[in-house]
Design an enzyme around this catalytic site. Structure first.
Site, PDB file in Angstrom:
ATOM      1  N   LYS A 120       0.832  -1.205   0.000  1.00  0.00           N
ATOM      2  CA  LYS A 120       0.000   0.000   0.000  1.00  0.00           C
ATOM      3  C   LYS A 120       0.867   1.255   0.000  1.00  0.00           C
ATOM      4  O   LYS A 120       0.636   2.185  -0.785  1.00  0.00           O
ATOM      5  CB  LYS A 120      -0.927   0.011   1.223  1.00  0.00           C
ATOM      6  CG  LYS A 120      -1.921   1.169   1.206  1.00  0.00           C
ATOM      7  CD  LYS A 120      -2.624   1.324   2.539  1.00  0.00           C
ATOM      8  CE  LYS A 120      -1.735   1.995   3.550  1.00  0.00           C
ATOM      9  NZ  LYS A 120      -2.425   2.363   4.814  1.00  0.00           N
ATOM     10  N   ASP A 138      -6.559   0.881   0.884  1.00  0.00           N
ATOM     11  CA  ASP A 138      -6.614   0.994   2.340  1.00  0.00           C
ATOM     12  C   ASP A 138      -8.013   0.571   2.794  1.00  0.00           C
ATOM     13  O   ASP A 138      -8.797   0.037   2.012  1.00  0.00           O
ATOM     14  CB  ASP A 138      -6.278   2.414   2.790  1.00  0.00           C
ATOM     15  CG  ASP A 138      -7.343   3.434   2.379  1.00  0.00           C
ATOM     16  OD1 ASP A 138      -8.252   3.079   1.588  1.00  0.00           O
ATOM     17  OD2 ASP A 138      -7.268   4.576   2.856  1.00  0.00           O
TER      18      ASP A 138
END
Length: 215
Positions: A120, A138
């Site tokens: 991420k 997320d």
């Protein structure tokens, strides 16, 4: 949700916010990398508060090493997992100096090789700093992708792969930001605010809320 609806979905978000930007504060690739690293299990507001203090003292890998782990902790102790994050900042700073002449690399492999930098974080840096059409999944994007039917998946990786597959090419650069902002301010976890969502009519969520809802 079919391809035509997905295109309209993203087009609508684009019209509302043609040039979305991150809410994390930064002035260099290194500052962004550290801010994203700190953002795990923390809000952008709390991260910005911490980095304003931190970056006044150290805003390069070399300065971070001089500040030391204790000095970093003193600046970021208001956010979650601050001890682990301080250690990762030191290790990441050392890696940048040893392997990349102090510069943030533009490859996923190099980014993910650093302590505390997962997929991420790498995707965010690649997207914002280097303009690559990556999508960082997320909790907000994971929720929005599943709730709306945009790109359902049981894991963040599954959602990322689905989004990369179904997002029209012309929207991929900013898809990450549009979906995060939608999830953060409108399609909230406990009470989605469907009554003022610009894409409510396009999504598959059946339990649409109204302003007076107590859901």
């Amino acid at each position: 949700m079919n391809s035509a609806i997905r295109r309209t979905f993203f087009k609508t978000l684009q019209q509302l916010n043609p040039h979305p930007v991150t809410e994390l504060e930064y002035t260099s690739p290194f500052e962004l990398l550290i801010a994203v690293l700190l953002s795990a299990q923390a809000t952008d507001i709390s991260v910005n508060k911490a980095t304003r203090k931190l970056y006044r003292l150290a805003n390069t890998p070399e300065k971070m090493l001089l500040l030391g782990e204790a000095g970093i902790i003193d600046c970021i102790k208001t956010i979650g997992l601050y001890r682990t994050k301080a250690k990762n900042i030191i290790l990441t700073s050392q890696s940048l100096i040893d392997r990349h002449a102090g510069e943030v690399p533009d490859s996923r492999e190099s980014l993910e090789a650093m302590h505390g930098v997962g997929r991420k974080t790498a995707n965010v840096v690649l997207n914002i700093v280097f303009g690559k059409p990556t999508i960082a999944v997320d909790t907000h994007i994971f929720r929005v992708a599943n709730r709306t039917g945009l790109a359902p998946g049981k894991t963040p990786m599954a959602v990322e792969l689905a989004l990369n597959r179904v997002t029209p090419v012309e929207f991929r650069q900013h898809a990450h930001h549009w979906l995060i902002l939608l999830g953060r301010y409108v399609c909230k976890a406990r009470k989605p605010e469907c009554w003022h969502c610009a894409v409510a009519s396009l999504c598959d969520f059946h339990l649409k809320t109204v302003a007076s809802s107590t859901l």
